[in-house]
Design an enzyme around this catalytic site. Structure first.
Site, PDB file in Angstrom:
ATOM      1  CD  GLU A 139     -20.197   2.051 -21.976  1.00  0.00           C
ATOM      2  OE1 GLU A 139     -18.915   1.731 -21.736  1.00  0.00           O
ATOM      3  OE2 GLU A 139     -20.405   2.963 -21.812  1.00  0.00           O
ATOM      4  CE  LYS A 144      -4.528   8.386 -15.928  1.00  0.00           C
ATOM      5  NZ  LYS A 144      -4.756   8.179 -17.031  1.00  0.00           N
ATOM      6  CB  CYS A 153     -21.412   7.128 -19.102  1.00  0.00           C
ATOM      7  SG  CYS A 153     -21.817   8.603 -18.301  1.00  0.00           S
ATOM      8  N   GLY A 196     -14.928   5.873 -15.643  1.00  0.00           N
ATOM      9  CA  GLY A 196     -14.172   5.116 -16.746  1.00  0.00           C
ATOM     10  C   GLY A 196     -15.114   3.766 -16.945  1.00  0.00           C
ATOM     11  CB  SER A 197     -14.258   0.999 -19.031  1.00  0.00           C
ATOM     12  OG  SER A 197     -13.071   0.614 -18.576  1.00  0.00           O
ATOM     13  CB  THR A 198     -17.684  -2.008 -16.220  1.00  0.00           C
ATOM     14  OG1 THR A 198     -18.820  -1.005 -16.332  1.00  0.00           O
ATOM     15  CG2 THR A 198     -18.079  -3.090 -15.285  1.00  0.00           C
ATOM     16  NE  ARG A 199     -10.876  -3.233 -20.116  1.00  0.00           N
ATOM     17  CZ  ARG A 199      -9.665  -2.468 -19.932  1.00  0.00           C
ATOM     18  NH1 ARG A 199      -8.884  -3.131 -19.062  1.00  0.00           N
ATOM     19  NH2 ARG A 199      -9.399  -1.400 -20.275  1.00  0.00           N
ATOM     20  CB  THR A 200     -10.559   0.872 -15.901  1.00  0.00           C
ATOM     21  OG1 THR A 200     -10.344   0.496 -17.377  1.00  0.00           O
ATOM     22  CG2 THR A 200      -9.384   1.242 -15.226  1.00  0.00           C
ATOM     23  N   GLY A 201     -12.736  -0.117 -13.832  1.00  0.00           N
ATOM     24  CA  GLY A 201     -13.575   0.085 -12.360  1.00  0.00           C
ATOM     25  C   GLY A 201     -13.209  -1.145 -11.408  1.00  0.00           C
ATOM     26  CD  GLU A 203     -20.396   8.160 -10.651  1.00  0.00           C
ATOM     27  OE1 GLU A 203     -21.266   7.844 -11.602  1.00  0.00           O
ATOM     28  OE2 GLU A 203     -20.667   8.577  -9.643  1.00  0.00           O
TER      29      GLU A 203
HETATM   30  P1  NAD Z   1     -10.914   3.573 -19.160  1.00  0.00           P
HETATM   31  O1  NAD Z   1     -11.645   2.871 -18.235  1.00  0.00           O
HETATM   32  O2  NAD Z   1     -10.264   2.967 -20.362  1.00  0.00           O
HETATM   33  O3  NAD Z   1     -10.024   4.631 -18.518  1.00  0.00           O
HETATM   34  C1  NAD Z   1     -10.490   5.632 -17.706  1.00  0.00           C
HETATM   35  C2  NAD Z   1      -9.297   6.406 -16.893  1.00  0.00           C
HETATM   36  O4  NAD Z   1      -8.685   5.240 -16.360  1.00  0.00           O
HETATM   37  C3  NAD Z   1      -8.346   6.753 -17.864  1.00  0.00           C
HETATM   38  O5  NAD Z   1      -8.019   7.929 -17.261  1.00  0.00           O
HETATM   39  C4  NAD Z   1      -7.318   5.680 -17.822  1.00  0.00           C
HETATM   40  O6  NAD Z   1      -6.142   6.245 -18.348  1.00  0.00           O
HETATM   41  C5  NAD Z   1      -7.294   5.255 -16.765  1.00  0.00           C
HETATM   42  N1  NAD Z   1      -7.033   3.849 -16.424  1.00  0.00           N
HETATM   43  C6  NAD Z   1      -7.043   2.882 -17.637  1.00  0.00           C
HETATM   44  N2  NAD Z   1      -6.574   1.545 -17.124  1.00  0.00           N
HETATM   45  C7  NAD Z   1      -6.102   1.747 -15.893  1.00  0.00           C
HETATM   46  C8  NAD Z   1      -5.562   1.023 -14.774  1.00  0.00           C
HETATM   47  N3  NAD Z   1      -5.052  -0.322 -14.989  1.00  0.00           N
HETATM   48  N4  NAD Z   1      -5.297   1.505 -13.660  1.00  0.00           N
HETATM   49  C9  NAD Z   1      -5.538   2.765 -13.420  1.00  0.00           C
HETATM   50  N5  NAD Z   1      -6.034   3.579 -14.291  1.00  0.00           N
HETATM   51  C10 NAD Z   1      -6.353   3.151 -15.279  1.00  0.00           C
HETATM   52  O7  NAD Z   1     -12.318   4.163 -19.905  1.00  0.00           O
HETATM   53  P2  NAD Z   1     -12.283   5.414 -20.994  1.00  0.00           P
HETATM   54  O8  NAD Z   1     -12.362   4.422 -22.210  1.00  0.00           O
HETATM   55  O9  NAD Z   1     -11.250   6.381 -20.829  1.00  0.00           O
HETATM   56  O10 NAD Z   1     -13.847   6.152 -20.965  1.00  0.00           O
HETATM   57  C11 NAD Z   1     -14.999   5.494 -21.502  1.00  0.00           C
HETATM   58  C12 NAD Z   1     -15.829   4.797 -20.203  1.00  0.00           C
HETATM   59  O11 NAD Z   1     -16.102   5.711 -19.198  1.00  0.00           O
HETATM   60  C13 NAD Z   1     -17.013   4.252 -20.763  1.00  0.00           C
HETATM   61  O12 NAD Z   1     -17.275   2.916 -20.592  1.00  0.00           O
HETATM   62  C14 NAD Z   1     -18.051   5.147 -20.160  1.00  0.00           C
HETATM   63  O13 NAD Z   1     -19.264   4.750 -19.880  1.00  0.00           O
HETATM   64  C15 NAD Z   1     -17.371   5.606 -18.867  1.00  0.00           C
HETATM   65  N6  NAD Z   1     -18.062   6.777 -18.407  1.00  0.00           N
HETATM   66  C16 NAD Z   1     -18.803   6.717 -17.359  1.00  0.00           C
HETATM   67  C17 NAD Z   1     -19.306   7.916 -16.825  1.00  0.00           C
HETATM   68  C18 NAD Z   1     -20.131   7.966 -15.502  1.00  0.00           C
HETATM   69  O14 NAD Z   1     -20.406   9.070 -15.036  1.00  0.00           O
HETATM   70  N7  NAD Z   1     -20.728   6.593 -15.331  1.00  0.00           N
HETATM   71  C19 NAD Z   1     -19.073   8.864 -17.426  1.00  0.00           C
HETATM   72  C20 NAD Z   1     -18.369   9.167 -18.353  1.00  0.00           C
HETATM   73  C21 NAD Z   1     -17.548   7.912 -19.035  1.00  0.00           C
END
Ligand code: NAD
Length: 497
Positions: A400, A190, A301, A243-248, A266
């Site tokens: 961040e 996805k 990140c 992705g973001s810590t919030r979504t994680g 991650e």
């Molecule tokens: P995000 O959390 O907004 O989205 C990441 C993914 O999650 C996207 O595919 C998004 O569609 C999906 N998503 C969003 N809300 C969701 C939900 N409620 N349920 C399921 N999936 C959902 O993050 P972003 O803005 O795409 O990316 C930026 C973030 O990613 C930054 O915080 C960055 O630090 C982090 N990041 C981390 C690493 C790492 O290896 N640690 C690498 C790259 C980016």
């Protein structure tokens, strides 16, 4: 002599862009028929209509993935056979290097020279590395007594879903595709709604390489629709999330509300780059500090977003980093000479500009940049921005930003540098610049981060794990350790008495 350099604008105009989902070996529209527009951050113009998948599409993809997994068409192939197919997949990615790089740049705004040299190459290298590894990993026989034979074997988890961000769309996907497919799982990707185009494109290359139907699926769509449906699905065995810590944190909730699927995270970072007074080479350190925050428009990140400088060298370091930032002004991402491109979309642009405003309001001093750029293009650009006089309690020092904004903090000694370095909720990367090897090791131990760089920043290789402590995540991408995420350990105890 004729100029044979590609005109990327011309190529972009003639590019045919696929926006459909890829399920069970073919491109399909979303069941609902819905699509969304993808506007290029380069100039704000719509470049593609992308399928907006949701629960019904997720059900189809998971069913196809499960069927393919149970059939054994991939999961029970000998490792050397999966290796052969994945190596072909990596080759095909390289053969489509220009097209994939162009898609990546159009979609998320990074410079074409980076897409070519970094993103596509690393993606192919990563998949090839896991392909090469998989037929060289042995299972274990446990040191039991004479009357027993205990085997510790690894099996694929089953249906793996990867939910990835937009900043390195291909590479973040590849870090999960490589180990998950090599281990024999069926896979659903996805991509971010902000950068789906290369994920969609490589699905056809995977099929052409010989990956069986249903083993590799791509579901473009939004987080709160396709993403959430995947993470809540009762028949998905594992979520590899970046992705973001919030979504994680939501991923952990979804797993708890559904089938306790394995969740690997991650997430974000606010990494300290510490330059001490005995730094062996201030020029190198300053150049690395600029690149650590301005490469990929700061949308990294592991960005070195906090520059922590020991007082005696503060002015010299800042002067050099400011000078380096002047050479990194945003330009046309499709011009091969450009080193800083566009911010991914207007929303992220507003976030970055909002933080710059917050830094000013909190009393930090703008030493360079601080403004939107190239507004006349219709695209989303921000000047490389450096704040001085930053205190640790300011938002720009704690949160961040995910943009080209550097917070410079002055400290009196190494101890204070470590304390401030560790004072955020994240623990992804950190760097220390010193010529004292003992101090370097002591600080590397004290810094609560998944990666610590000494006299460098963002040194990178597929052979080493990537991931974070604290709220930067769980588990690790890259290296052989990534197999831990996508395999289950099984103990088989045989009584020989
Ligand atoms: P995000 O959390 O907004 O989205 C990441 C993914 O999650 C996207 O595919 C998004 O569609 C999906 N998503 C969003 N809300 C969701 C939900 N409620 N349920 C399921 N999936 C959902 O993050 P972003 O803005 O795409 O990316 C930026 C973030 O990613 C930054 O915080 C960055 O630090 C982090 N990041 C981390 C690493 C790492 O290896 N640690 C690498 C790259 C980016």
């Amino acid at each position: 002599m004729t100029d044979t350099k590609p005109d990327w604008h011309q190529r972009a105009r003639s590019l045919v862009i696929e926006g459909r989902a890829f399920i069970d070996g073919r491109y399909v529209h979303a069941v609902s028929g819905l699509t969304f527009d993808r506007a290029s951050p380069i100039d704000g113009r719509v470049v593609a209509q992308v399928a907006s998948t949701d629960v019904a599409d997720v059900d189809l993809a998971v069913a196809a993935a499960r069927r393919s997994f149970e059939s054994g068409a991939w999961s029970r192939q000998p490792p050397r056979e999966r290796k052969r197919v994945l190596l072909r997949f990596a080759e095909l990615i390289l053969e489509h290097r220009d097209e994939l790089a162009l898609l990546e740049t159009l979609d998320m705004g990074k410079p074409i020279s980076d897409s070519l040299a970094v993103d596509v190459n690393s993606t192919a290298r990563c998949i090839a590395w896991y392909a090469e590894a998989i037929d060289k990993i042995y299972d274990e026989g446990a040191p039991t007594g004479h009357d027993a034979l205990a085997l510790v074997t690894r099996e694929p988890v089953g249906v793996v879903a990867a939910i990835v961000p937009w900043n390195f769309p291909l590479i973040m996907a590849a870090w999960k595709i490589g180990p998950a497919l090599a281990a024999g799982n069926s896979f659903i990707l996805k991509p971010s709604e902000k950068s789906s185009l290369t994920a969609i494109r490589i699905a056809e290359l995977a099929a052409r390489a010989g990956i069986p139907d249903g083993v590799f699926n791509v579901l473009p769509g939004f987080g709160n629709t396709a993403g959430q449906a995947l993470a809540l699905h009762m028949d998905v065995d594992c979520i590899g999330f970046t992705g973001s810590t919030r979504t994680g944190k939501l991923m952990l909730q979804y797993a708890g509300q559904s089938n306790m699927k394995r969740v690997w995270l991650e997430c974000g970072g606010k990494s300290p780059n510490i330059i001490l007074a005995d730094c062996p080479d201030l020029d190198r350190a300053a150049a690395a500090a600029a690149s650590a925050i301005f490469f990929n428009q700061g949308e990294m990140c592991s960005a070195g977003s906090r520059l922590i400088i020991e007082e005696p060298v503060r002015d010299a370091v800042l002067e050099k980093v400011i000078a380096a930032s002047r050479d990194l002004q945003p330009g046309d991402p499709l011009d091969p000479a450009t080193r800083m491109g566009a911010i991914v979309d207007d929303l992220q642009l507003k976030t970055v500009l909002g933080y710059i405003e917050a830094g000013r309001e909190d009393g930090a001093k703008v030493l360079a940049g601080g403004n939107r750029a190239r507004q006349e293009t219709g695209g989303f650009y921000v000047e490389p921005t450096i704040f001085g006089d930053v205190r640790q309690e300011m938002r720009i020092a704690r949160e961040e930003i995910f943009g080209p904004v550097l917070a410079a903090i002055t400290v009196k000694d190494a101890e204070e540098a470590v304390r401030i370095g560790n004072s955020v909720i994240y623990g992804l990367a950190a760097a220390v610049w010193t010529r004292d090897i003992t101090r370097a090791h002591r600080m590397a131990r004290a810094l609560r981060s998944g990666m610590v760089y000494v006299n460098c920043y963002d040194a990178d290789d597929i052979t080493v794990p990537f991931g974070g402590f604290k709220q930067s995540g769980t588990g690790r991408d890259k290296s052989l350790h990534a197999f831990d995420k996508y395999t289950e350990l099984k103990t088989t105890w045989i009584d020989l008495s």
